[in-house]
Design a protein around this motif. Structure first.
Motif, short mmCIF file in Angstrom:
data_model
loop_
_atom_site.label_atom_id
_atom_site.label_comp_id
_atom_site.label_asym_id
_atom_site.label_seq_id
_atom_site.Cartn_x
_atom_site.Cartn_y
_atom_site.Cartn_z
N PRO A 1 0.83 -1.21 0.00
CA PRO A 1 0.00 0.00 0.00
C PRO A 1 0.86 1.25 0.00
O PRO A 1 1.83 1.36 0.74
N ALA A 2 0.46 2.20 -0.85
CA ALA A 2 1.19 3.47 -0.90
C ALA A 2 0.86 4.31 0.32
O ALA A 2 -0.23 4.24 0.86
N GLU A 3 1.82 5.10 0.76
CA GLU A 3 1.59 5.99 1.90
C GLU A 3 0.54 7.03 1.53
O GLU A 3 0.58 7.62 0.46
N ALA A 4 -0.42 7.25 2.40
CA ALA A 4 -1.51 8.18 2.13
C ALA A 4 -0.96 9.61 1.97
O ALA A 4 -0.11 10.04 2.74
N ALA A 5 -1.46 10.30 0.95
CA ALA A 5 -1.03 11.68 0.72
C ALA A 5 -1.63 12.58 1.80
O ALA A 5 -2.72 12.35 2.30
N THR A 6 -0.89 13.63 2.16
CA THR A 6 -1.37 14.59 3.14
C THR A 6 -2.47 15.45 2.53
O THR A 6 -2.33 15.94 1.41
N ALA A 7 -3.55 15.64 3.25
CA ALA A 7 -4.65 16.47 2.77
C ALA A 7 -4.32 17.95 2.92
O ALA A 7 -3.41 18.33 3.68
N VAL A 8 -5.04 18.80 2.21
CA VAL A 8 -4.84 20.24 2.33
C VAL A 8 -5.12 20.69 3.76
O VAL A 8 -4.36 21.47 4.34
N LEU A 9 -6.20 20.18 4.35
CA LEU A 9 -6.55 20.52 5.73
C LEU A 9 -6.35 19.32 6.64
O LEU A 9 -6.87 18.23 6.37
N THR A 10 -5.57 19.51 7.70
CA THR A 10 -5.36 18.47 8.70
C THR A 10 -5.59 19.08 10.09
O THR A 10 -5.64 20.29 10.26
N THR A 11 -5.69 18.21 11.07
CA THR A 11 -5.87 18.68 12.45
C THR A 11 -4.71 18.24 13.33
O THR A 11 -4.12 17.19 13.11
N GLY A 12 -4.41 19.06 14.33
CA GLY A 12 -3.38 18.72 15.31
C GLY A 12 -1.98 19.06 14.89
O GLY A 12 -1.17 19.53 15.69
N SER A 13 -1.65 18.83 13.62
CA SER A 13 -0.31 19.11 13.08
C SER A 13 -0.39 19.04 11.56
O SER A 13 -1.37 18.52 11.02
N PRO A 14 0.65 19.52 10.86
CA PRO A 14 0.63 19.42 9.40
C PRO A 14 0.54 17.98 8.90
O PRO A 14 0.04 17.74 7.79
N SER A 15 1.01 17.03 9.68
CA SER A 15 0.95 15.62 9.28
C SER A 15 -0.17 14.87 10.00
O SER A 15 -0.21 13.65 9.99
N GLY A 16 -1.08 15.61 10.60
CA GLY A 16 -2.17 15.01 11.36
C GLY A 16 -3.27 14.45 10.48
O GLY A 16 -3.17 14.47 9.23
N PRO A 17 -4.34 13.97 11.07
CA PRO A 17 -5.45 13.39 10.31
C PRO A 17 -6.09 14.41 9.38
O PRO A 17 -6.18 15.60 9.70
N ALA A 18 -6.54 13.94 8.24
CA ALA A 18 -7.25 14.81 7.30
C ALA A 18 -8.59 15.21 7.88
O ALA A 18 -9.27 14.43 8.55
N VAL A 19 -8.98 16.45 7.63
CA VAL A 19 -10.30 16.92 8.03
C VAL A 19 -11.32 16.24 7.12
O VAL A 19 -11.19 16.25 5.89
N ALA A 20 -12.35 15.67 7.70
CA ALA A 20 -13.37 14.95 6.93
C ALA A 20 -14.37 15.92 6.30
O ALA A 20 -14.70 16.96 6.90
N VAL A 21 -14.82 15.58 5.10
CA VAL A 21 -15.91 16.34 4.49
C VAL A 21 -17.12 16.25 5.41
O VAL A 21 -17.48 15.18 5.89
N GLY A 22 -17.73 17.39 5.67
CA GLY A 22 -18.86 17.46 6.59
C GLY A 22 -18.49 17.98 7.96
O GLY A 22 -19.39 18.36 8.74
N ASP A 23 -17.19 18.02 8.29
CA ASP A 23 -16.77 18.56 9.58
C ASP A 23 -17.04 20.06 9.64
O ASP A 23 -16.99 20.76 8.62
N VAL A 24 -17.31 20.53 10.85
CA VAL A 24 -17.60 21.95 11.06
C VAL A 24 -16.40 22.62 11.70
O VAL A 24 -15.91 22.20 12.76
N LEU A 25 -15.91 23.66 11.03
CA LEU A 25 -14.79 24.46 11.53
C LEU A 25 -15.33 25.74 12.14
O LEU A 25 -16.32 26.30 11.66
N ALA A 26 -14.68 26.20 13.20
CA ALA A 26 -15.17 27.41 13.88
C ALA A 26 -14.02 28.16 14.51
O ALA A 26 -12.97 27.59 14.81
N ALA A 27 -14.23 29.46 14.71
CA ALA A 27 -13.22 30.29 15.39
C ALA A 27 -13.84 31.60 15.84
O ALA A 27 -14.81 32.09 15.24
N ASN A 28 -13.24 32.16 16.88
CA ASN A 28 -13.53 33.52 17.31
C ASN A 28 -12.40 34.43 16.83
O ASN A 28 -11.41 33.95 16.24
N LEU A 29 -12.51 35.72 17.09
CA LEU A 29 -11.40 36.62 16.78
C LEU A 29 -10.14 36.19 17.50
O LEU A 29 -10.19 35.70 18.64
N ALA A 30 -9.00 36.36 16.83
CA ALA A 30 -7.73 36.09 17.48
C ALA A 30 -7.59 37.00 18.70
O ALA A 30 -8.07 38.15 18.70
#
Length: 222
Positions: A24-53
């Motif tokens: 099996p080929a190593e999974a490519a890194t997704a554009v959006l990940t969580t936790g770190s640049p090499s973290g899990p890919a954000v799933a379609v349907g996930d809700v992202l949120a933020a307040n002002l910095a």
């Protein structure tokens, strides 16, 4: 014996090549990940949120570099991920809510800010991992991005309606896990002379988190 050794070597070589082909080929890194640049890919349907910095304001000023207008100490957004391909590429989100609060104005004649309401939602947000990590927020099905500002004045309440039909540009940063917009124009479509002919929007939100994942990990763009 020599022929047998040669055949055995050939068989082992073929087996090794076959194994390499089916490994099996190593999974490519997704554009959006969580936790770190090499973290899990954000799933379609996930809700992202933020307040002002922390320590920042959302502002609506009379010019891209001006300081006359409105500033808000509170603002937040939520967006649903609709596409998150392997990097390099662009992820797509649907901006569903954006709110503003604790707003004040330094415009002569304005005594307060009653409300700021974003209209014509949802909008489409395209997040690229190209150099500079550009973001493009564009109108949805309504064809416009609207903002209604209601001000208190010495003569009563006034309403300023603003629209943008082409979209606004921003950037993301993995330092602080932020998304920001600076001096983005919205044209006045109705309102009295007290309303600026163009309102320029600036805000930095972060950290952006994936609220669909336990612990709401921070978002990275790769």
């Amino acid at each position: 014996m020599r022929i047998r050794r040669t055949l055995a070597t050939a068989a082992l070589t073929a087996l090794a090549l076959t194994g390499a082909a089916v490994a099996p080929a190593e999974a490519a890194t997704a554009v959006l990940t969580t936790g770190s640049p090499s973290g899990p890919a954000v799933a379609v349907g996930d809700v992202l949120a933020a307040n002002l910095a922390s320590g920042t304001y959302a502002t609506f000023y009379n010019s891209a570099t001006g300081t006359s207008g409105i500033k808000c100490a509170a603002s937040s957004f939520s967006a649903t991920v609709t596409a998150n391909p392997a990097a390099p590429g662009s992820a797509v989100e649907q901006l569903n809510t954006q709110t503003f609060g604790s707003c004040s104005s330094n415009v002569l004649g304005v005594t307060g800010v009653k409300s700021i309401t974003v209209t014509s939602l949802p909008f489409t947000n395209t997040v690229s991992d190209a150099p500079g990590n550009p973001v493009k927020l564009t109108p949805g099905a309504a064809g416009v991005m609207g903002t209604t500002v209601v001000l208190s004045t010495i003569l009563g309440s006034v309403t300023c309606n603003y629209q943008n039909t082409t979209g606004i540009n921003g950037t993301t940063s993995n330092t602080g896990n932020t998304i920001g917009f600076s001096g983005q124009p919205f044209a006045l479509v109705s309102g009295p002379g007290l309303c600026f002919s163009t309102g320029y929007f600036s805000a930095t939100y972060g950290p952006v988190t994936d609220t669909s994942v336990a612990g709401s990990p921070v978002l990275f763009v790769n």
